[in-house]
Enzyme design. Structure first.
Site, short mmCIF file in Angstrom:
data_model
loop_
_atom_site.label_atom_id
_atom_site.label_comp_id
_atom_site.label_asym_id
_atom_site.label_seq_id
_atom_site.Cartn_x
_atom_site.Cartn_y
_atom_site.Cartn_z
N ASP A 1 -5.62 3.65 1.29
CA ASP A 1 -5.68 5.11 1.10
C ASP A 1 -6.56 5.82 2.14
OD1 ASP A 1 -4.17 4.62 -1.11
OD2 ASP A 1 -5.76 4.99 -2.57
N ARG B 1 21.73 15.16 2.60
CA ARG B 1 20.88 15.14 1.41
C ARG B 1 19.44 15.51 1.71
NH1 ARG B 1 23.19 9.42 -0.82
NH2 ARG B 1 24.66 10.28 -2.31
N GLY C 1 -14.66 1.63 -5.88
CA GLY C 1 -15.20 1.01 -7.10
C GLY C 1 -16.00 -0.23 -6.78
O1 F6P Z 1 -6.13 2.45 -4.17
C1 F6P Z 1 -5.13 1.78 -3.54
C2 F6P Z 1 -3.82 1.95 -4.25
O2 F6P Z 1 -2.87 1.26 -3.49
C3 F6P Z 1 -3.40 3.39 -4.50
O3 F6P Z 1 -2.86 4.03 -3.39
C4 F6P Z 1 -2.42 3.22 -5.63
O4 F6P Z 1 -2.31 4.37 -6.40
C5 F6P Z 1 -3.05 2.14 -6.43
O5 F6P Z 1 -3.82 1.36 -5.55
C6 F6P Z 1 -2.06 1.28 -7.16
O6 F6P Z 1 -2.76 0.42 -7.98
P1 F6P Z 1 -2.12 -0.83 -8.74
O7 F6P Z 1 -1.94 -1.91 -7.74
O8 F6P Z 1 -3.13 -1.17 -9.77
O9 F6P Z 1 -0.81 -0.37 -9.29
#
Ligand code: F6P
Length: 341
Positions: free
Chosen positions: A127, A162, A104
């Site tokens: 990610d 488990r 973004g």
């Molecule tokens: O994009 C990075 C990330 O850490 C993702 O893996 C995760 O889903 C998201 O950000 C979590 O976002 P936030 O911090 O807004 O909960």
């Protein structure tokens, strides 16, 4: 030159190491003045910025998070800021901007650059889903944290016979889950790129127990989904920043496996632990190299480009190459992980 620097989007280990490197290279070598913009593009919009000196970055190499703060910003506000890019830059007194962020942020950086605010991008995300760079900093740290969690879960899982379902970050791609799953020797690895069959997962666990194994670990990415027509599960809503919210697959999977197998299953949601704390050595080095090259890119006038790791080298690549598509786990990598199940 007066160079602005901002960190935007979700934080990740190594952001501070980039800021430190930008300050060292910019001030020591080029005589630049580095202006830290607070809370990402929000600070640019609201005119919140401060000089960042050599002294301000002492000790930052090992510090997680970002001293500048970070924020997600609504698309409409970004659109307004792009239209007013030159005025905003003039108001905080910068000649160029280094924007450190994920997909973004890089998309916004490209638009700012086209609108007359010269921007160089630095890619970050745990990610690892940004295209055109081999890897992003933060990913290695997240994988280490997730791998350690899997290692630790094994002993308690075995004691209690488990199934442990560990949910890891990764909304659209399964890089963390695939890598930590392989490193930790998880018995099932479920990623967004490969919708899973719950019956198949249950059979694999059953087989293990039949062979005398006493536990099973399933690593699941938060964005993983069941195959259509199998287990019913819907991911969350779209939030106010236009991102789909994820969460819940780990819980759901653990309950479903418990029902199917008649064995105890526990969900473990690792969440933001993967994003916190000190970066690994590899991330510190990559972040520092990105900062160094970002400053050089500014002085070369390579605006609209971002720093990318290609093999062992850092290259300047058009931001468009980073944001056209997400870097997903390719079939061959997935096949290699199946081989270790
Ligand atoms: O994009 C990075 C990330 O850490 C993702 O893996 C995760 O889903 C998201 O950000 C979590 O976002 P936030 O911090 O807004 O909960």
């Amino acid at each position: 030159m007066r160079i602005g620097v901002l960190t935007s989007g979700g934080d990740c280990p190594g952001l501070n190491a980039v800021i430190r490197s930008v300050v060292h290279r910019g001030t020591d070598v080029h005589g630049d003045e580095i202006v830290g913009i607070e809370d990402g593009f929000l600070g640019l919009i609201e005119g919140r910025a401060r000089p960042v000196s050599h002294d301000d970055v002492t000790g930052l190499l090992t510090l997680g998070g970002t001293i500048l703060g970070s924020a997600r910003v609504q698309r409409e506000r970004i659109a307004w800021a792009v239209e007013n890019a030159k005025t905003l830059a003039r108001d905080i007194g910068i000649d160029a901007l280094i924007a450190i962020g994920g997909e973004g942020t890089l998309t916004a950086a490209r638009r700012f650059s086209e609108a007359g605010l010269p921007v160089v991008g630095v890619p970050k995300t745990i990610d690892n889903d940004i295209d055109a760079t081999d890897v992003t900093f933060g990913f290695d740290t997240a994988v280490h944290v997730a791998t350690e969690a899997i290692d630790r879960l094994k002993t308690t899982a075995e004691s209690h016979q488990r199934v442990m379902v560990v949910e890891l970050m990764g909304r659209h791609t399964g890089w963390i889950t695939l890598t930590a799953g392989m490193a930790g020797g998880a018995h099932g690895i479920l990623i967004p790129e490969k919708p899973f069959d719950i019956e198949g997962v249950a059979r694999m666990v059953e087989d293990r127990f039949t062979r005398g194994k006493k536990f099973a670990i399933i690593a699941v990415a938060e964005g993983a989904s069941p195959m259509p027509g199998t287990m019913r599960f819907d991911h969350g809503e779209v939030d106010r920043f236009g991102h789909r919210t994820f969460g819940g697959i780990g819980n759901r999977l653990a309950h479903e496996l418990e029902d199917l197998l008649g064995k105890e299953a526990r969900p473990v949601i690792l969440g933001h632990v993967q994003r916190g704390g000190t970066p690994t050595a590899r991330d510190r080095v990559l972040a520092s190299r990105f900062g160094w090259h970002a400053v050089e890119a500014v002085h070369q006038g390579a605006f609209g480009h971002f720093t990318a790791l290609r093999g062992n080298d850092i290259r300047l690549v058009p931001i468009a190459d980073a944001v056209t598509r997400l870097k997903t786990v390719p079939e061959e990598r997935w096949a290699e992980s199946e081989a270790v199940l």
